[in-house]
Design a protein around this motif. Structure first.
Motif, PDB file in Angstrom:
ATOM      1  N   GLY A  60       0.806  -1.229   0.119  1.00  3.16           N
ATOM      2  CA  GLY A  60       0.070  -0.067   0.010  1.00  3.16           C
ATOM      3  C   GLY A  60       0.821   1.240   0.031  1.00  3.16           C
ATOM      4  O   GLY A  60       2.144   1.097   0.199  1.00  3.16           O
ATOM      5  N   ILE A  61       0.075   2.336  -0.225  1.00  5.90           N
ATOM      6  CA  ILE A  61       0.938   3.614  -0.042  1.00  5.90           C
ATOM      7  C   ILE A  61       0.305   4.548   0.889  1.00  5.90           C
ATOM      8  O   ILE A  61      -1.094   4.222   1.231  1.00  5.90           O
ATOM      9  CB  ILE A  61       1.052   4.230  -1.387  1.00  5.90           C
ATOM     10  N   GLY A  62       0.794   5.636   1.142  1.00  2.00           N
ATOM     11  CA  GLY A  62       0.196   6.676   2.042  1.00  2.00           C
ATOM     12  C   GLY A  62       1.099   6.747   3.448  1.00  2.00           C
ATOM     13  O   GLY A  62       0.748   8.040   4.004  1.00  2.00           O
ATOM     14  N   ARG A  63       1.765   6.019   3.846  1.00  2.00           N
ATOM     15  CA  ARG A  63       2.716   6.172   4.781  1.00  2.00           C
ATOM     16  C   ARG A  63       1.912   6.451   6.136  1.00  2.00           C
ATOM     17  O   ARG A  63       2.083   7.347   6.840  1.00  2.00           O
ATOM     18  CB  ARG A  63       3.582   7.304   4.693  1.00  2.00           C
ATOM     19  N   GLY A  64       0.911   5.526   6.530  1.00  2.00           N
ATOM     20  CA  GLY A  64       0.133   5.850   7.594  1.00  2.00           C
ATOM     21  C   GLY A  64       0.358   4.768   8.652  1.00  2.00           C
ATOM     22  O   GLY A  64       0.791   3.626   8.273  1.00  2.00           O
ATOM     23  N   GLY A  65       0.113   4.952  10.040  1.00  2.00           N
ATOM     24  CA  GLY A  65       0.463   4.073  11.208  1.00  2.00           C
ATOM     25  C   GLY A  65       2.059   3.946  11.516  1.00  2.00           C
ATOM     26  O   GLY A  65       2.512   5.017  11.456  1.00  2.00           O
ATOM     27  N   LYS A  66       2.187   3.063  12.127  1.00  2.00           N
ATOM     28  CA  LYS A  66       3.785   2.775  12.745  1.00  2.00           C
ATOM     29  C   LYS A  66       4.805   2.566  11.820  1.00  2.00           C
ATOM     30  O   LYS A  66       4.541   1.735  10.647  1.00  2.00           O
ATOM     31  CB  LYS A  66       3.703   1.784  13.578  1.00  2.00           C
ATOM     32  N   ILE A  67       5.937   3.079  11.877  1.00  2.00           N
ATOM     33  CA  ILE A  67       6.953   3.093  10.867  1.00  2.00           C
ATOM     34  C   ILE A  67       7.581   1.535  11.168  1.00  2.00           C
ATOM     35  O   ILE A  67       7.817   1.215  12.363  1.00  2.00           O
ATOM     36  CB  ILE A  67       7.982   3.984  11.216  1.00  2.00           C
ATOM     37  N   LEU A  68       7.902   0.842  10.108  1.00  2.00           N
ATOM     38  CA  LEU A  68       8.291  -0.494  10.397  1.00  2.00           C
ATOM     39  C   LEU A  68       9.878  -0.687  10.047  1.00  2.00           C
ATOM     40  O   LEU A  68      10.160  -1.062   9.051  1.00  2.00           O
ATOM     41  CB  LEU A  68       7.393  -1.530   9.476  1.00  2.00           C
TER      42      LEU A  68
END
Length: 210
Positions: A60-68
């Motif tokens: 996916g794209i959008g850079r949401g949530g927690k950084i992995l």
């Protein structure tokens, strides 16, 4: 799939190359037979799922949530490699003074200096982001990185997983192995996660980092 060509804003604390939890999606992998030969694919396969003859992991794209940390976003890694974009900020990593050359950090070159050519899965780093990358990336902090510029380079393979069939299911059999673009016999079982490029004309670069 969303358009992977859009450049999202990046910052040193949110590097362009790193995926986020909201970008993790299910991979509906199956084998289908083409002229009697099983090929790895998706249940809802799209033409853009393949490049260089290999099936690619969806993101996916959008850079949401927690950084992995310290994972790699497959689409952005490939885009950085093909378009000479910086792994940190997502902008051009070309040298403004020599547009045909690209800034790169080699994590741990062999003893004796830089070789003439070098295979790489880590994308380029623009000059402005070199200090950030050297200070923030554990892989670089614990190695012996060398900052350089490179001349022409091009794709030579992929890093990916191999799959086999088990009662109709696609089951991973090998994890994160290098597959050359000259090994098409492996393509039908492969799921690519990163592009491998061959760097040429590596030159050490003097750059002030702090």
């Amino acid at each position: 799939m969303s358009n992977p060509g859009a450049v999202a804003a990046a910052s040193p604390s949110k590097p362009y190359l790193t995926p986020y939890s909201a970008e993790v999606i299910d991979l509906p992998l199956v084998f289908e037979r083409v002229a009697g030969v099983p090929w790895l694919t998706y249940t809802d396969a799209l033409p853009q799922d393949r490049m260089f003859g290999v099936l690619w992991a969806r993101c996916g794209i959008g850079r949401g949530g927690k950084i992995l940390w310290p994972m790699v976003h497959t689409l952005r890694q490939r885009r950085c490699m093909l378009k000479r974009l910086c792994r940190v900020c997502g902008q051009s990593a070309a040298d403004p003074g020599e547009p045909d050359r690209t800034w790169w950090i080699i994590p741990s070159p062999p003893p004796g200096g830089l070789p003439a050519t070098w295979p790489a899965t880590s994308p380029p780093t623009c000059k402005a982001c070199i200090a950030v990358a050297l200070g923030a990336c554990p892989h670089l902090r614990h190695g012996s990185p060398v900052v350089c510029t490179v001349g022409a380079y091009g794709p030579v393979g992929v890093l990916g997983n191999l799959y086999g069939e088990d009662n109709g299911r696609a089951v991973e059999t090998q994890h994160q192995i290098g597959i050359g673009l000259d090994e098409p016999h492996l393509f039908r079982r492969a799921l690519a996660t990163q592009l491998i490029v061959q760097l040429n004309d590596l030159r050490p670069a003097d750059v002030l980092v702090s």
